[in-house]
Design an enzyme around this catalytic site. Structure first.
Site, PDB file in Angstrom:
ATOM      1  N   LYS A  35       0.890  -1.240   0.015  1.00  0.00           N
ATOM      2  CA  LYS A  35      -0.065   0.038  -0.170  1.00  0.00           C
ATOM      3  C   LYS A  35       0.941   1.256   0.188  1.00  0.00           C
ATOM      4  CE  LYS A  35      -4.591   0.846   0.316  1.00  0.00           C
ATOM      5  NZ  LYS A  35      -5.588   0.086  -0.088  1.00  0.00           N
ATOM      6  N   GLY A  41     -23.418   4.100   4.003  1.00  0.00           N
ATOM      7  CA  GLY A  41     -22.454   4.492   2.859  1.00  0.00           C
ATOM      8  C   GLY A  41     -23.116   4.201   1.555  1.00  0.00           C
ATOM      9  N   GLY A  54     -21.930   5.170  -1.440  1.00  0.00           N
ATOM     10  CA  GLY A  54     -20.962   5.654  -2.323  1.00  0.00           C
ATOM     11  C   GLY A  54     -21.059   4.696  -3.470  1.00  0.00           C
ATOM     12  N   LYS A  55     -19.895   4.460  -4.080  1.00  0.00           N
ATOM     13  CA  LYS A  55     -19.769   3.858  -5.382  1.00  0.00           C
ATOM     14  C   LYS A  55     -19.927   2.445  -5.253  1.00  0.00           C
ATOM     15  CE  LYS A  55     -15.209   5.003  -6.213  1.00  0.00           C
ATOM     16  NZ  LYS A  55     -14.908   6.033  -5.125  1.00  0.00           N
ATOM     17  N   VAL A  56     -19.596   1.592  -4.054  1.00  0.00           N
ATOM     18  CA  VAL A  56     -20.022   0.329  -3.835  1.00  0.00           C
ATOM     19  C   VAL A  56     -21.349   0.220  -3.184  1.00  0.00           C
ATOM     20  CG1 VAL A  56     -19.280  -1.546  -2.424  1.00  0.00           C
ATOM     21  CG2 VAL A  56     -17.513  -0.236  -3.229  1.00  0.00           C
ATOM     22  N   GLY A  57     -21.452   1.155  -2.328  1.00  0.00           N
ATOM     23  CA  GLY A  57     -22.928   1.125  -1.617  1.00  0.00           C
ATOM     24  C   GLY A  57     -24.062   1.031  -2.786  1.00  0.00           C
TER      25      GLY A  57
HETATM   26  P1  NAD Z   1     -16.941   5.994  -1.882  1.00  0.00           P
HETATM   27  O1  NAD Z   1     -16.168   7.361  -1.448  1.00  0.00           O
HETATM   28  O2  NAD Z   1     -17.411   6.259  -3.147  1.00  0.00           O
HETATM   29  O3  NAD Z   1     -18.230   6.078  -0.946  1.00  0.00           O
HETATM   30  C1  NAD Z   1     -18.212   6.184   0.571  1.00  0.00           C
HETATM   31  C2  NAD Z   1     -19.722   6.966   0.961  1.00  0.00           C
HETATM   32  O4  NAD Z   1     -19.701   6.829   2.352  1.00  0.00           O
HETATM   33  C3  NAD Z   1     -19.581   8.313   0.351  1.00  0.00           C
HETATM   34  O5  NAD Z   1     -20.868   8.601  -0.171  1.00  0.00           O
HETATM   35  C4  NAD Z   1     -19.655   9.025   1.813  1.00  0.00           C
HETATM   36  O6  NAD Z   1     -20.485  10.235   1.835  1.00  0.00           O
HETATM   37  C5  NAD Z   1     -20.024   8.061   2.862  1.00  0.00           C
HETATM   38  N1  NAD Z   1     -19.774   8.488   4.169  1.00  0.00           N
HETATM   39  C6  NAD Z   1     -18.692   8.813   4.684  1.00  0.00           C
HETATM   40  N2  NAD Z   1     -18.692   8.831   5.898  1.00  0.00           N
HETATM   41  C7  NAD Z   1     -19.683   8.346   6.441  1.00  0.00           C
HETATM   42  C8  NAD Z   1     -20.412   8.303   7.632  1.00  0.00           C
HETATM   43  N3  NAD Z   1     -19.815   8.433   8.933  1.00  0.00           N
HETATM   44  N4  NAD Z   1     -21.872   8.070   7.573  1.00  0.00           N
HETATM   45  C9  NAD Z   1     -22.374   7.528   6.538  1.00  0.00           C
HETATM   46  N5  NAD Z   1     -21.823   7.735   5.162  1.00  0.00           N
HETATM   47  C10 NAD Z   1     -20.719   8.096   5.223  1.00  0.00           C
HETATM   48  O7  NAD Z   1     -16.323   4.812  -1.534  1.00  0.00           O
HETATM   49  P2  NAD Z   1     -16.647   3.561  -2.048  1.00  0.00           P
HETATM   50  O8  NAD Z   1     -15.503   3.297  -3.258  1.00  0.00           O
HETATM   51  O9  NAD Z   1     -17.835   3.382  -2.228  1.00  0.00           O
HETATM   52  O10 NAD Z   1     -15.910   2.570  -0.817  1.00  0.00           O
HETATM   53  C11 NAD Z   1     -16.673   2.514   0.236  1.00  0.00           C
HETATM   54  C12 NAD Z   1     -15.864   1.591   1.013  1.00  0.00           C
HETATM   55  O11 NAD Z   1     -15.532   0.355   0.747  1.00  0.00           O
HETATM   56  C13 NAD Z   1     -14.408   2.337   1.556  1.00  0.00           C
HETATM   57  O12 NAD Z   1     -14.033   1.909   2.887  1.00  0.00           O
HETATM   58  C14 NAD Z   1     -13.544   1.709   0.646  1.00  0.00           C
HETATM   59  O13 NAD Z   1     -11.996   1.608   1.074  1.00  0.00           O
HETATM   60  C15 NAD Z   1     -14.032   0.218   0.787  1.00  0.00           C
HETATM   61  N6  NAD Z   1     -13.609  -0.774  -0.592  1.00  0.00           N
HETATM   62  C16 NAD Z   1     -14.087  -0.050  -1.746  1.00  0.00           C
HETATM   63  C17 NAD Z   1     -13.744  -0.843  -2.966  1.00  0.00           C
HETATM   64  C18 NAD Z   1     -13.889  -0.387  -4.427  1.00  0.00           C
HETATM   65  O14 NAD Z   1     -13.896  -1.087  -5.109  1.00  0.00           O
HETATM   66  N7  NAD Z   1     -14.511   0.928  -4.484  1.00  0.00           N
HETATM   67  C19 NAD Z   1     -12.934  -2.062  -2.658  1.00  0.00           C
HETATM   68  C20 NAD Z   1     -12.732  -2.370  -1.771  1.00  0.00           C
HETATM   69  C21 NAD Z   1     -12.801  -1.808  -0.577  1.00  0.00           C
END
Ligand code: NAD
Length: 350
Positions: free
Chosen positions: A81, A181, A183-186
């Protein structure tokens, strides 16, 4: 560039490299935890860490997590990392990313970088102008774009496997799932959940993210994770930032399963034991969220969407194995997953 070999031996890492580049202002740390199973792949995170010690702590934990994630996902990679100390909104320049790319090159391919919090697919394209040791680039630059839909698919499949283990039926129909959350994954996870017949409640601090989620269908949105956890959830899915599962939440959570995408969901390692004692099934985060890794690993070998999809689907088989091992050994699934990962890494190193 300084390499702290002695320190890294003490922490179990193969190498930890502190990078400074005055012309671009780059201050970064690259941590290579293990190359026993292959080159150390892991994203580069950019955050305005207040101290170098905070950045170091983050990169050491995250790189070890990547080793374990790669070992369980069976992608033939090790774990590493990088963190860049700075505000991604104001401190990121192409010059800084190029300087970072040169540091990555100096490691001769033992570390392969990728997007993470605070860095984007576009940033990987910029790094790719000076380094071939990068994945997660845009299709225009030879990559395969956003891995989030694959991460969401892996999490969804792990929810089914958890239901199967706990209830003997791998169905989410009419089950209540709370997602923290959006975001992208959610977003993609909620899509799968609605298709699977689940009743979904979501929280996010960003109203725009919640609006996008509402457009998917019948989704309840609530103001905070604490409010979400008062609902009669079957599954809680942390998909925001790390540390969501505090000791207090572990003591009071009503959901029977915790399965989400966020990295480092446990605020403290003991939380896994608390959940286990209360009979709450915790899908180890680095296993459940490995779909994104499988996707970017495909970029190294020539992407094949069917092969990638099937590798993501099989993450839930490994989770089933981990649950069986945890039961047999009377340990938490988190401990069972760590043991399995360490065993695979030790075999690779021997
Ligand atoms: P993202 O930044 O697109 O989404 C995260 C979401 O969480 C955002 O909409 C943000 O507003 C929200 N958020 C932040 N703080 C918050 C809180 N206190 N309460 C509620 N919502 C809150 O990120 P992502 O890509 O969707 O990733 C989500 C998680 O999964 C991260 O921890 C990331 O490290 C992990 N992850 C992502 C991937 C991937 O493919 N994108 C892969 C492995 C792990």
């Amino acid at each position: 560039m300084t390499s702290y070999g002695v320190f890294s031996r003490a922490s179990g890492h193969e190498e930890v490299i502190f990078c400074h580049d005055d012309p671009s202002g780059l201050r970064a740390i690259i941590a290579i935890h293990s190359t026993a199973l292959g080159p150390a792949l892991g994203g580069v995170r950019m955050r305005p860490y207040t101290t170098e010690a905070e950045a170091l702590n983050d990169v050491l934990l995250l790189s070890q997590g990547m080793s374990y994630k790669s070992a369980l996902a069976g992608v033939g990679l090790g774990g590493g990392k990088a963190v860049i100390i700075g505000d991604p909104a104001t401190g990121k320049t192409d010059g800084l990313l190029h300087a970072f790319a040169r540091r990555v090159n100096s490691l001769g391919g033992t570390y392969i970088t990728a997007p993470d919090a605070g860095t984007t697919v576009r940033d990987m394209d910029v790094i790719g102008e000076h380094s071939k040791h990068v994945v997660g680039r845009s299709p225009e630059c030879g990559g395969f774009g956003d891995p989030s839909p694959y991460t969401a698919l892996g999490v969804f499949r792990c929810m089914l496997a958890s239901m199967e283990f706990l209830r003997g039926s791998g169905s989410l129909r009419d089950r209540v799932v709370g997602v923290e959350g959006a975001g992208k994954v959610g977003y993609h996870l909620v899509r799968y959940l609605i298709d699977g017949g689940a009743r979904v409640a979501v929280t996010d601090v960003d109203e725009g993210a919640l609006a996008r989620i509402r457009s998917l269908g019948d989704v309840r949105t609530v103001a905070s994770a604490d409010e979400l956890l008062t609902l009669p959830l079957d599954i809680f899915a942390p998909c925001a930032l790390g540390g969501s599962l505090t000791a207090e939440r572990a003591a009071s959570i009503q959901a029977r399963i915790v399965c989400g995408a966020a990295n480092n969901q446990l605020a403290e390692p003991d939380v896994a034991t608390s959940l286990h004692r209360r009979g709450i099934l915790y899908a180890p985060d680095y296993l459940a969220n490995a779909g994104g890794l499988v996707h970017v690993a495909g970029e190294l070998r020539g992407f094949d969407s069917e092969r990638t999809r099937s590798a993501v689907m099989s993450i839930s088989d490994t989770l089933g194995e981990v649950y069986q091992m945890a039961t047999a050994d009377h340990v938490s699934p988190a401990e069972a997953a760590d043991r399995l990962a360490r065993r695979r890494i030790a075999v690779g190193a021997s």
